[in-house]
Design a protein around this motif. Structure first.
Motif, PDB file in Angstrom:
ATOM      1  N   ASN A 129       0.809  -1.224   0.000  1.00 45.12           N
ATOM      2  CA  ASN A 129       0.000   0.000   0.000  1.00 45.12           C
ATOM      3  C   ASN A 129       0.839   1.270   0.000  1.00 45.12           C
ATOM      4  OD1 ASN A 129       0.345  -1.238   2.756  1.00 45.12           O
ATOM      5  ND2 ASN A 129      -0.268   0.825   3.374  1.00 45.12           N
ATOM      6  N   ALA A 130       2.171   1.133   0.205  1.00 43.27           N
ATOM      7  CA  ALA A 130       3.037   2.307   0.207  1.00 43.27           C
ATOM      8  C   ALA A 130       3.501   2.699  -1.187  1.00 43.27           C
ATOM      9  CB  ALA A 130       4.259   2.055   1.099  1.00 43.27           C
ATOM     10  N   PHE A 131       3.548   1.731  -2.116  1.00 43.27           N
ATOM     11  CA  PHE A 131       4.027   2.085  -3.458  1.00 43.27           C
ATOM     12  C   PHE A 131       2.978   1.880  -4.551  1.00 43.27           C
ATOM     13  CE2 PHE A 131       5.359  -2.358  -2.861  1.00 43.27           C
ATOM     14  CZ  PHE A 131       4.979  -2.956  -4.052  1.00 43.27           C
ATOM     15  N   GLU A 132       1.805   1.349  -4.230  1.00 41.64           N
ATOM     16  CA  GLU A 132       0.704   1.310  -5.194  1.00 41.64           C
ATOM     17  C   GLU A 132      -0.480   2.059  -4.575  1.00 41.64           C
ATOM     18  OE1 GLU A 132      -2.176  -1.685  -7.813  1.00 41.64           O
ATOM     19  OE2 GLU A 132      -0.472  -2.527  -6.693  1.00 41.64           O
ATOM     20  N   LYS A 133      -0.482   3.358  -4.775  1.00 41.84           N
ATOM     21  CA  LYS A 133      -1.540   4.194  -4.216  1.00 41.84           C
ATOM     22  C   LYS A 133      -2.649   4.453  -5.233  1.00 41.84           C
ATOM     23  CE  LYS A 133       1.567   6.300  -0.885  1.00 41.84           C
ATOM     24  NZ  LYS A 133       2.136   7.545  -0.305  1.00 41.84           N
ATOM     25  N   GLU A 134      -2.372   4.062  -6.446  1.00 43.61           N
ATOM     26  CA  GLU A 134      -3.375   4.095  -7.511  1.00 43.61           C
ATOM     27  C   GLU A 134      -3.320   2.735  -8.192  1.00 43.61           C
ATOM     28  OE1 GLU A 134      -4.174   6.420 -11.759  1.00 43.61           O
ATOM     29  OE2 GLU A 134      -2.760   7.235 -10.280  1.00 43.61           O
ATOM     30  N   LYS A 135      -4.468   2.143  -8.423  1.00 40.31           N
ATOM     31  CA  LYS A 135      -4.518   0.769  -8.915  1.00 40.31           C
ATOM     32  C   LYS A 135      -3.679   0.594 -10.183  1.00 40.31           C
ATOM     33  CE  LYS A 135      -8.284  -1.510  -8.316  1.00 40.31           C
ATOM     34  NZ  LYS A 135      -9.662  -2.107  -8.402  1.00 40.31           N
ATOM     35  N   GLY A 136      -2.728  -0.353 -10.090  1.00 37.12           N
ATOM     36  CA  GLY A 136      -1.897  -0.681 -11.248  1.00 37.12           C
ATOM     37  C   GLY A 136      -0.738   0.255 -11.487  1.00 37.12           C
ATOM     38  N   VAL A 137      -0.555   1.265 -10.621  1.00 39.81           N
ATOM     39  CA  VAL A 137       0.530   2.245 -10.795  1.00 39.81           C
ATOM     40  C   VAL A 137       1.511   2.102  -9.637  1.00 39.81           C
ATOM     41  CG1 VAL A 137       1.130   4.683 -10.991  1.00 39.81           C
ATOM     42  CG2 VAL A 137      -1.004   3.841 -11.996  1.00 39.81           C
ATOM     43  N   GLY A 163       1.004  -5.954   3.520  1.00 39.56           N
ATOM     44  CA  GLY A 163       0.037  -4.879   3.327  1.00 39.56           C
ATOM     45  C   GLY A 163      -0.853  -5.071   2.112  1.00 39.56           C
ATOM     46  N   THR A 164      -1.912  -4.285   2.050  1.00 39.23           N
ATOM     47  CA  THR A 164      -2.858  -4.321   0.935  1.00 39.23           C
ATOM     48  C   THR A 164      -3.423  -2.917   0.719  1.00 39.23           C
ATOM     49  OG1 THR A 164      -3.516  -6.577   1.525  1.00 39.23           O
ATOM     50  CG2 THR A 164      -4.958  -5.373   0.021  1.00 39.23           C
ATOM     51  N   PRO A 165      -3.392  -2.384  -0.509  1.00 40.18           N
ATOM     52  CA  PRO A 165      -3.991  -1.076  -0.774  1.00 40.18           C
ATOM     53  C   PRO A 165      -5.497  -1.090  -0.486  1.00 40.18           C
ATOM     54  CG  PRO A 165      -2.526  -1.712  -2.565  1.00 40.18           C
ATOM     55  CD  PRO A 165      -2.707  -2.923  -1.693  1.00 40.18           C
ATOM     56  N   TRP A 166      -6.033   0.046  -0.135  1.00 37.48           N
ATOM     57  CA  TRP A 166      -7.426   0.140   0.293  1.00 37.48           C
ATOM     58  C   TRP A 166      -8.401  -0.269  -0.807  1.00 37.48           C
ATOM     59  CZ3 TRP A 166     -10.964   3.334  -2.131  1.00 37.48           C
ATOM     60  CH2 TRP A 166     -10.438   4.292  -3.011  1.00 37.48           C
ATOM     61  N   PHE A 167      -8.032   0.009  -2.073  1.00 42.45           N
ATOM     62  CA  PHE A 167      -8.999  -0.247  -3.151  1.00 42.45           C
ATOM     63  C   PHE A 167      -9.121  -1.730  -3.482  1.00 42.45           C
ATOM     64  CE2 PHE A 167      -5.097   1.879  -4.665  1.00 42.45           C
ATOM     65  CZ  PHE A 167      -4.446   0.810  -5.265  1.00 42.45           C
ATOM     66  N   TYR A 168      -8.297  -2.579  -2.878  1.00 42.56           N
ATOM     67  CA  TYR A 168      -8.456  -4.026  -3.057  1.00 42.56           C
ATOM     68  C   TYR A 168      -9.245  -4.663  -1.914  1.00 42.56           C
ATOM     69  CZ  TYR A 168      -4.977  -3.898  -6.826  1.00 42.56           C
ATOM     70  OH  TYR A 168      -4.305  -3.641  -7.998  1.00 42.56           O
ATOM     71  N   ILE A 169      -9.678  -3.850  -0.963  1.00 36.50           N
ATOM     72  CA  ILE A 169     -10.426  -4.358   0.180  1.00 36.50           C
ATOM     73  C   ILE A 169     -11.882  -3.899   0.057  1.00 36.50           C
ATOM     74  CG2 ILE A 169     -10.625  -4.356   2.690  1.00 36.50           C
ATOM     75  CD1 ILE A 169      -7.648  -3.720   2.818  1.00 36.50           C
ATOM     76  N   PRO A 170     -12.814  -4.796  -0.071  1.00 37.38           N
ATOM     77  CA  PRO A 170     -14.228  -4.403  -0.239  1.00 37.38           C
ATOM     78  C   PRO A 170     -14.708  -3.516   0.912  1.00 37.38           C
ATOM     79  CG  PRO A 170     -13.949  -6.734  -0.700  1.00 37.38           C
ATOM     80  CD  PRO A 170     -12.651  -6.256  -0.127  1.00 37.38           C
ATOM     81  N   GLY A 171     -15.378  -2.427   0.538  1.00 34.17           N
ATOM     82  CA  GLY A 171     -15.966  -1.540   1.534  1.00 34.17           C
ATOM     83  C   GLY A 171     -14.983  -0.660   2.262  1.00 34.17           C
ATOM     84  N   CYS A 172     -13.729  -0.588   1.786  1.00 34.06           N
ATOM     85  CA  CYS A 172     -12.692   0.175   2.485  1.00 34.06           C
ATOM     86  C   CYS A 172     -12.517   1.555   1.863  1.00 34.06           C
ATOM     87  CB  CYS A 172     -11.371  -0.584   2.428  1.00 34.06           C
ATOM     88  SG  CYS A 172     -10.072   0.122   3.462  1.00 34.06           S
TER      89      CYS A 172
END
Length: 558
Positions: A129-137, A163-172
Motif C-alpha cells: 500500500n506504500a508504493f501502489e496508491k493508484e490501482k496498477g501504478v 500490506g494491501t492497498p485500500w482499493f483491493y479491500i471491499p468496503g474500504c
C-alpha cells in the motif's frame, strides 16, 4: 560493605588469531588518540524526562554515579572513538527506519547521522500500500530517494513486505475505514464463537492498519505478486534481503483480525506458508540470490510448531524475533533454540538468526514504568551485546523515526544518550564474533561462604573475539527501570600458555559514558601464574574488558 566476589576467566584458544602485542610507540599513539577524542556533551530532553523538576539533575545520567571514578587502581585514559559506516567491513548494527515509512522530512539527515554511528544496515517498511496508491501504478520515487542516501552512507537496506492497498479491500476507504463489516465474523462469515458478546455484534465501520492486511485473505494474490515482482525488479542490485511480513502473528490479517483469530492457528499457519512460498518465487525470479526472513512479535507461540509442519523452514533464511520484554535478555536463548529445533531445512543449511526489531521508549509509554533516556541507553548496550553473543547477524533498533522510541528527539532532532551508545559500539562490533573459548565464571569470594548467590549466578557474561583480541562484557540483567548498586569483585584471567598475559594492556570500556580506563594497576600475578584483578565493578549495564590493542584500527596504516 561492598559484596566480595571473584570472576574467573579461563581461555582455551581453538586455533584463532592471537592479538599481536603493541609496540611501545603504538600503545602511546592509541593513548594519545583516546586523550584527544572529545566526549559528546549530552543534555536532557526535559519534556519527556520522568523525574523532571526544578531540583532535577542537568545530565542524562540522572541519580547515577560514574562508578569507575570510585574504583581504586583504575585511571582515566580518554574517550571512546568511533568510525563511519563506510570505514567498517561488517557489523550487525542495524537501525529501524519504520517511523520513516511515510518518508517524513529529515530522513536524509537522519541516515547520514546513522552512518556516523557505524550503522551498516537499515530496515525499511515497503508495504504494497506504500508504493501502489493508484490501482496498477507503482511509484518508487520515495524509495529511490532513501536507497540513494543509504548507498552513499554505506548502509545496506532490507525491505519489509506485506500490506494491501485500500482499493483491493471491499468496503474500504482510503484512510482504512471498512464499512459494512460484521464484527466477530471470520473469513467465511461464521461467528468466532457462541459467546453472546459476539452474537450481539452487528454491521459497523472499523478502521484497520492497511499495512497489516493480508493479500492472501483478501483473495488478491495475483495483484500482490505482480506488485512484489515489480518491486524486486526495481531494486535488483541494490537490495537482497526481504522480510515477508512484519510480525507474522500480528500482520497477517483480514479486516483487522489476526489470521489465527479468524481461522484458527493451524489454518492461518498453512495460509501463511502458502502465501510466503508464492512471494519467494516472485522475488527470486528477479533476484535469484535473495534472502528472506520471517519475524515474530512473540518469542514463542503455537504458530511455531504449526508452521514447521507445513514446511516453513524451507522458505526462510533467517529466524527473526522482536524482543520487547522488560529486560532484553529474557528468553532469547530459549527462543532461538526452539526455532532451530523446529525449523530444520531439507537442504541441511543452518537456520540463521537476527533480531529484526526491538526498542525501549525514553518518552511517555504505557509499556514501561519509568521511561528515561538513561534506561534506553542501558537497554541499547545490553540488547546489542546479548543478541550478538547469541549469533544474531542483524540487530535492528526500533525506531529511528519514532518520537518516544527513537534515538533523536522529536523537536530538536538532537541525539539521545542511546545514540552515543550505538555510536560507541558500532565500530567495536565490526568483525566481532562470539568466542565461547573464553570461559567466564562469576562467584562469591569463598566457596563455603554463606552469602546470597543470585547476583553472581544470574550475571551475564559474554565473550567475543575481535580480530584476535578478546573482548569480554559483564553485567547484571536487572530490570532497566532500577539503577542497581554495583558489586565489587575479583577478576582472574588464566593465561593460554602461549602469551604471558592474555590482555597485556588491559582496559575497561564504559559504553554509556564513552570512557576508556586503564586498569593495569588492578592486576597482579597470583601464585598460579595467572593475572588477577584486585577489584572489578559489576553494574546493570555492560562494562567491557579488553586490551588496548583493540583500538589498533585507529592507527595510521603502515
Amino acid at each position: 560493605m561492598a559484596l566480595k566476589s571473584f570472576l574467573v576467566l579461563t581461555t582455551v584458544l581453538c586455533g584463532g588469531l592471537l592479538n599481536a602485542a603493541l609496540t611501545t610507540a603504538d600503545a602511546e599513539a592509541i593513548r594519545k588518540l583516546l586523550r584527544e577524542t572529545p566526549n559528546p556533551k549530552i543534555s536532557v530532553d526535559w519534556e519527556n524526562y520522568t523525574f523532571a523538576s526544578s531540583r532535577a539533575p542537568t545530565d542524562p545520567y540522572a541519580y547515577t554515579k560514574d562508578m569507575l571514578e570510585f574504583t581504586k587502581g583504575v585511571s582515566f585514559l580518554g574517550n571512546l572513538p568511533h568510525r563511519h559506516a563506510k570505514e567498517l567491513d561488517a557489523t550487525a548494527l542495524c537501525a529501524g527506519l519504520e517511523g520513516y515509512s511515510s518518508f517524513v522530512l529529515g530522513v536524509t539527515n537522519t541516515i547520514e547521522r546513522l552512518g556516523e554511528a557505524g550503522v551498516k544496515q537499515a530496515r525499511l517498511l515497503m508495504r504494497w500500500n506504500a508504493f501502489e496508491k493508484e490501482k496498477g501504478v507503482y511509484d518508487f520515487t520515495q524509495l529511490d530517494a532513501v536507497l540513494d542516501v543509504c548507498e552513499k552512507t554505506g548502509i545496506q537496506v532490507w525491505l519489509t513486505l506485506g500490506g494491501t492497498p485500500w482499493f483491493y479491500i471491499p468496503g474500504c476507504t482510503p484512510d482504512g475505514a471498512i464499512t459494512n463489516y460484521v464484527e466477530g465474523a471470520t473469513m467465511e462469515g461464521a461467528l468466532l464463537s457462541d459467546d453472546a458478546k459476539y452474537k450481539a455484534r452487528k454491521v459497523t465501520t472499523r478502521r484497520v492498519d492497511l499495512g497489516r492486511e493480508s493479500a492472501y485473505f483478501h483473495k488478491v494474490m495475483p495483484q500482490y505478486l505482480q506488485a512484489v515482482s515489480a518491486l524486486a525488479a526495481h531494486v535488483m542490485g541494490r537490495v537482497r534481503h526481504f522480510e515477508y511480513n512484519n510480525e507474522c502473528e500480528a500482520s497477517f490479517r483480514r479486516n483487522g483480525e489476526d489470521g489465527w483469530h479468524a481461522v484458527g492457528t493451524d489454518a492461518a499457519a498453512k495460509a501463511l506458508v502458502d502465501c510466503f512460498a508464492e512471494v519467494r518465487k516472485a522475488v527470486c525470479a528477479q533476484i535469484p540470490d535473495a534472502e528472506f526472513s520471517a519475524s515474530f512479535c512473540a518469542l514463542s507461540s503455537a504458530y511455531f510448531p504449526c508452521l514447521a509442519r507445513y514446511g516453513f523452514a524451507d522458505l526462510v533464511d533467517f529466524y527473526d524475533y522482536h524482543g520487547y520484554e522488560r529486560t532484553p535478555e529474557t528468553m532469547v536463548e530459549e527462543s532461538i533454540a526452539q526455532a532451530r529445533a523446529l525449523f530444520v531445512r531439507r537442504d541441511g543449511k543452518p537456520l540463521r538468526v537476527m533480531m529484526g526489531e526491538s526498542g525501549r521508549a525514553s518518552g511517555i509509554s504505557g509499556r514501561f514504568s519509568t521511561h528515561t533516556e538513561y534506561g534506553q541507553a542501558k537497554f541499547t548496550a545490553r540488547r546489542l551485546l546479548n543478541d550478538l553473543y547469541n549469533g544474531c547477524e542483524t540487530i535492528s533498533l526500533f525506531s529511528v523515526g519514532s518520537d518516544r522510541y527513537g534515538y533523536f528527539r522529536k523537536e530538536s532532532q538532537t541525539p539521545k544518550l542511546g545514540y552515543y551508545v550505538m555510536q560507541g559500539l558500532g565500530w567495536l562490533m565490526d568483525g566481532m564474533k562470539p568466542a565461547p573459548q573464553y570461559y567466564v565464571r562469576y562467584n562469591t569470594i569463598g566457596r563455603q561462604e554463606f552469602t546470597p548467590q543470585m547476583p553472581y549466578t544470574c550475571s551475564k557474561r559474554v565473550a567475543f573475539d575481535r580480530k584476535g583480541v578478546p573482548v569480554i562484557a559483564l553485567w547484571t540483567p536487572e530490570h532497566l527501570d532500577i539503577n542497581q548498586q554495583r558489586l565489587d569483585g575479583r577478576l582472574l584471567i588464566v593465561t593460554d600458555g602461549i602469551r604471558e598475559h592474555l590482555l597485556p594492556n588491559p582496559v575497561i570500556i564504559d559504553p554509556l559514558r564513552r570512557k576508556v580506563w586503564d586498569c593495569r594497576e588492578l592486576v597482579y600475578r597470583n601464585p598460579h601464574g595467572d593475572d588477577e584483578f584486585r577489584s572489578f565493578p559489576l553494574l546493570d549495564y555492560p562494562l567491557i574488558v579488553t586490551d588496548l590493542s583493540v583500538f589498533a584500527d585507529f592507527l595510521p596504516t603502515k
